[in-house]
Design a protein around this motif. Structure first.
Motif, PDB file in Angstrom:
ATOM      1  N   LEU A  55       0.790  -1.182   0.069  1.00  0.00           N
ATOM      2  CA  LEU A  55      -0.147   0.022   0.193  1.00  0.00           C
ATOM      3  C   LEU A  55       0.768   1.188  -0.134  1.00  0.00           C
ATOM      4  CD1 LEU A  55      -3.162  -0.261   2.395  1.00  0.00           C
ATOM      5  CD2 LEU A  55      -3.075   0.212   0.123  1.00  0.00           C
ATOM      6  N   VAL A  56       1.740   1.215   0.848  1.00  0.00           N
ATOM      7  CA  VAL A  56       2.703   2.421   0.981  1.00  0.00           C
ATOM      8  C   VAL A  56       3.376   2.751  -0.615  1.00  0.00           C
ATOM      9  CG1 VAL A  56       5.003   3.160   1.878  1.00  0.00           C
ATOM     10  CG2 VAL A  56       3.146   2.381   3.313  1.00  0.00           C
ATOM     11  N   GLU A  57       3.769   1.426  -1.128  1.00  0.00           N
ATOM     12  CA  GLU A  57       4.647   1.575  -2.482  1.00  0.00           C
ATOM     13  C   GLU A  57       3.555   2.243  -3.385  1.00  0.00           C
ATOM     14  OE1 GLU A  57       6.552  -1.373  -5.497  1.00  0.00           O
ATOM     15  OE2 GLU A  57       6.647  -1.956  -3.514  1.00  0.00           O
ATOM     16  N   LEU A  58       2.453   1.703  -3.383  1.00  0.00           N
ATOM     17  CA  LEU A  58       1.292   2.165  -4.341  1.00  0.00           C
ATOM     18  C   LEU A  58       1.451   3.470  -4.021  1.00  0.00           C
ATOM     19  CD1 LEU A  58      -0.591   1.144  -6.607  1.00  0.00           C
ATOM     20  CD2 LEU A  58      -2.014   0.944  -4.632  1.00  0.00           C
ATOM     21  N   ILE A  59       0.917   4.051  -2.756  1.00  0.00           N
ATOM     22  CA  ILE A  59       0.589   5.248  -2.757  1.00  0.00           C
ATOM     23  C   ILE A  59       2.049   6.390  -3.086  1.00  0.00           C
ATOM     24  CG2 ILE A  59       0.364   7.205  -0.976  1.00  0.00           C
ATOM     25  CD1 ILE A  59      -1.523   4.944   0.420  1.00  0.00           C
ATOM     26  N   GLY A  60       2.937   5.819  -2.973  1.00  0.00           N
ATOM     27  CA  GLY A  60       4.325   6.518  -3.182  1.00  0.00           C
ATOM     28  C   GLY A  60       4.580   6.603  -4.701  1.00  0.00           C
ATOM     29  N   GLY A  61       3.583   5.706  -5.476  1.00  0.00           N
ATOM     30  CA  GLY A  61       3.993   6.123  -6.703  1.00  0.00           C
ATOM     31  C   GLY A  61       3.182   6.989  -7.436  1.00  0.00           C
TER      32      GLY A  61
END
Length: 169
Positions: A91-97
């Motif tokens: 989730l963090v990776e998705l938001i960070g993208g």
């Protein structure tokens, strides 16, 4: 620039359809009313109006945003398979993208993923704001001071939560 992440746990779902899967559960009639109320809260300015919306591809998450979008005349969502059962790190990776021009991102997902994301940042809600957990149709707003790529380390703080219930009057 302050960016905002609108977190939404899907509204109340009905039972798993006979012969179906959890993924196929749709909203109950109460859940439809909750989802429409989320849309009204966005349209009225209580919740931030998202530039982009991503949802789990589970029926209840997609339906939550579809009902909210219709009620509030909001943007359509992009369903993503990876949001169903997503880990915190994914989730963090998705938001960070998320592209830096996006000021408000909405994520419509499930528990425990949505609550764990909200609970992972500093709690800056006003004193007296009820901490209710994250029931169906629970919403929250996280403000981020910095680029999406630095989330959650970019001064991210939870500033608002609410258990959304339709006005039955």
């Amino acid at each position: 620039m302050t960016r905002r992440l609108l977190l939404i746990r899907h509204a109340e779902a009905g039972a798993t359809p006979v012969g179906g899967t959890d993924h196929e559960r749709s909203l109950s009639s109460h859940g439809v009313r909750q989802a429409r109320e989320i849309g009204r809260l966005v349209a009225s300015g209580v919740l931030p109006r998202p530039d982009i919306v991503i949802t789990s591809d589970a029926a209840r998450a997609r339906q939550t945003w579809a009902e909210a979008a219709t009620a509030g005349r909001l943007v359509e969502a992009s369903p993503l398979r990876e949001l169903y059962g997503a880990s915190y790190d994914s989730l963090v990776e998705l938001i960070g993208g998320t592209a830096d021009h996006v000021e408000v991102l909405a994520v419509v997902g499930h528990a425990p993923e949505v609550p764990s994301l909200a609970n992972s940042v500093d709690d800056a809600r006003p004193e007296g704001m009820v901490s209710y957990g994250w029931p169906p149709a629970g919403v929250g707003v996280i403000e981020i001071e910095g680029p999406w790529s630095d989330f959650p380390d970019a001064g991210a703080r939870l500033v608002f939560t609410r258990a959304v219930e339709p006005d039955e009057s």
